[in-house]
Each structure stands twice: as structure tokens, then as C-alpha cells.
Design an enzyme around this catalytic site. Structure first.
Site, PDB file in Angstrom:
ATOM      1  N   LEU A 114      19.196  35.720  20.550  1.00 21.78           N
ATOM      2  CA  LEU A 114      20.442  34.573  20.678  1.00 21.78           C
ATOM      3  C   LEU A 114      21.213  35.039  21.896  1.00 21.78           C
ATOM      4  O   LEU A 114      21.737  36.425  21.908  1.00 21.78           O
ATOM      5  CB  LEU A 114      21.380  34.626  19.505  1.00 21.78           C
ATOM      6  CG  LEU A 114      20.825  33.683  18.293  1.00 21.78           C
ATOM      7  CD1 LEU A 114      21.558  33.813  17.013  1.00 21.78           C
ATOM      8  CD2 LEU A 114      20.356  32.110  18.736  1.00 21.78           C
ATOM      9  N   ASP A 115      21.438  34.352  22.697  1.00 23.75           N
ATOM     10  CA  ASP A 115      22.283  34.848  23.984  1.00 23.75           C
ATOM     11  C   ASP A 115      23.803  35.293  23.510  1.00 23.75           C
ATOM     12  O   ASP A 115      24.356  35.035  22.489  1.00 23.75           O
ATOM     13  CB  ASP A 115      22.399  34.098  25.089  1.00 23.75           C
ATOM     14  CG  ASP A 115      22.926  32.747  24.927  1.00 23.75           C
ATOM     15  OD1 ASP A 115      23.985  32.449  24.094  1.00 23.75           O
ATOM     16  OD2 ASP A 115      22.448  31.508  25.305  1.00 23.75           O
ATOM     17  N   LEU A 116      24.325  35.660  24.361  1.00 22.74           N
ATOM     18  CA  LEU A 116      26.004  36.210  24.323  1.00 22.74           C
ATOM     19  C   LEU A 116      26.766  35.298  23.681  1.00 22.74           C
ATOM     20  O   LEU A 116      27.376  35.592  22.927  1.00 22.74           O
ATOM     21  CB  LEU A 116      26.347  36.813  25.656  1.00 22.74           C
ATOM     22  CG  LEU A 116      27.897  37.461  25.796  1.00 22.74           C
ATOM     23  CD1 LEU A 116      27.962  38.629  24.809  1.00 22.74           C
ATOM     24  CD2 LEU A 116      28.359  37.339  27.302  1.00 22.74           C
ATOM     25  N   SER A 118      26.070  32.548  21.791  1.00 24.61           N
ATOM     26  CA  SER A 118      25.415  31.798  20.714  1.00 24.61           C
ATOM     27  C   SER A 118      25.720  32.641  19.441  1.00 24.61           C
ATOM     28  O   SER A 118      25.807  33.763  19.677  1.00 24.61           O
ATOM     29  CB  SER A 118      23.722  31.554  20.909  1.00 24.61           C
ATOM     30  OG  SER A 118      23.587  30.860  22.107  1.00 24.61           O
TER      31      SER A 118
END
Length: 258
Positions: A114-116, A118
Site C-alpha cells: 500500500l503506498d504512503l 493509502s
């Protein structure tokens, strides 16, 4: 340098990259890269070839540190808050998921990322081979998200994503997307996909002229975010794990002849 082929011992054992992945050191691909970089030793000698096998009693080292033999496969559900990166080390010095985990946790790797910005469900495991298996699109596992967007939502366009789409020259597989609620220019959507390209939901929404202001993963295959609170971690019981992942044995797995 060590190069042990399948004729050098009666017991063939397990390829070293796969053994390292099951030990939770890294994914199999990253473990192969470690071998190429000369960072792995077997019984004191540098491993020179990925087709090197580990058998019971061997001593494996990565960067000089002895690696313990693989334990039983374990899986955790983690509610990732936004503001953390899903990496063990960040060159920009940002806080990471793994630094936020409780003391006493074994070394784990994430299943997908999951990106920063999210949040939501992130699966963690001590078995890199399992991580690789569950990340493959061929599993057919749906990844579900709640997505808040800003902009004018065209429900016909959302429905059309189920046929696949192309944005900025990148082809995306079928995506299930539906409108849950709308208030002014803000709306909540439910989005489900199986492929999971890098930042796929954000890029596809941008292709529909929608800006994602919040993205929460609520499910990864059969595993749900449920009532987990932000930063809360909960291990999946072994019985449930074996029920949901066919072929996963109940005990530490011995080296296999393969």
C-alpha cells in the site's frame, strides 16, 4: 565458491533462494539477487549459483548473519495507517510499516503493498514463498477498496471499467467499481480488482478525471480488514490459514526434493 548441483549429495534439498524466502529474509526474486551480489554464504563459502541446494544441518548466512531455518508459515492482518511506506528501509527516511510493528515480531514481509497515502488491510507473513504465491494475479483473489474521490462521477464510465481499460498507454485488467454515496463533488466508491498494478486505483480514477483523496483496502482475497483499528495487528489462526490456502501444511515444512 559453492555450487552444489543435484548430483553432489543423495539428498537434494531445497533451492537456496526458496529456502531464504521461506525464512522470511526476502522474496525469492530478491533472494536470487542477494546470491548474485555475493551476499549469501553456505557453510562458510560464498554461494555462486542460484541452483544451490540447502539440506538439513547446513549453515546459511546473509551479510554475515546466520539465518535460522524456516519456521511454520504464519500470516498477520495489519491495519496500515496512511503516512507509512511499505518497505524495510526508505532512502528518504520516511517512517515504515515494519518499524511500526510491535517488539518481538519475527522478520516479516508484506504481501503486496500500500503506498504512503493509502491505508487499510496489509497482509504480513514470515514466508516469502507464500507472499510470492498470494501476489500472483493467477490466484484470482479480489482486492477490495473503499475509495473517496473528488470530481464528477459518471456511473456508466465506472461500469465500463469491468471490460478493462487503457490510460496513459497502460492497459489495466477488469475492475469492478460502483458508486456508494455522493455529497457535492465528493463521492465514495467500492472498487475491486485482481491484478494490482502499481498505484492502479489512483491512476485509473485519474483517467476518469477523478482525484482520489482517500483509499482504504478492505479485503485481500478471503482476508478482511474487519474491525481492526489503525495500526492494530492480528495473527490469522493456523486453522483458518490452512482452510483458505490449499496445500499449506500445518507444521514446519521440511526441505523438499524438487
Amino acid at each position: 565458491m559453492t555450487k552444489r548441483d543435484d548430483t553432489s549429495r543423495p539428498e537434494r534439498g531445497e533451492r537456496i533462494a526458496k529456502w531464504l524466502a521461506r525464512s522470511g529474509i526476502a522474496s525469492r526474486r530478491d533472494a536470487e539477487r542477494m546470491v548474485e551480489e555475493g551476499r549469501v554464504r553456505l557453510n562458510g563459502e560464498v554461494v555462486a549459483h542460484p541452483a544451490t541446494f540447502v539440506v538439513a544441518g547446513d549453515v546459511v548466512q546473509v551479510d554475515g548473519a546466520v539465518v535460522e531455518s524456516p519456521e511454520r508459515t504464519r500470516l498477520w492482518r495489519y491495519h496500515k495507517p496512511d503516512g507509512l511506506v511499505t518497505t524495510h528501509r526508505d532512502p528518504e527516511g520516511r517512517p515504515t510499516v515494519f518499524a511500526s510493528l510491535p517488539e518481538g515480531m519475527p522478520r516479516v514481509i508484506s504481501i503486496g503493498r500500500l503506498d504512503l497515502n493509502s491505508e487499510g488491510l496489509l497482509l504480513l507473513t514470515n514466508d516469502g514463498e507464500l507472499a510470492r504465491r498470494l501476489e500472483l494475479p493467477s490466484n484470482g483473489w479480489l482486492r477490495r477498496y473503499r475509495v473517496r474521490v473528488f470530481g464528477v462521477v459518471d456511473e456508466a464510465q465506472l461500469k465500463g471499467l469491468a471490460e478493462g481499460s487503457v490510460f496513459e498507454g497502460v492497459r489495466y485488467g477488469p475492475i469492478e467499481a460502483g458508486l456508494d454515496s455522493r455529497k457535492g463533488d465528493n463521492a465514495w466508491l467500492t472498487v475491486a480488482l485482481r491484478e494490482g498494478k502499481n498505484r492502479e486505483v489512483r491512476k485509473v480514477m485519474r483517467g476518469l478525471n477523478l482525484h482520489v483523496s482517500r483509499l482504504i483496502r478492505t479485503a485481500y482475497g478471503p482476508f478482511q480488514l474487519g474491525t481492526l483499528q489503525r495500526s492494530e495487528l492480528e495473527e490469522v489462526p493456523g486453522k483458518v490459514l490452512r482452510e483458505q490456502i490449499p496445500g499449506l501444511g500445518p507444521a514446519p515444512r521440511p526441505s523438499r526434493r524438487s
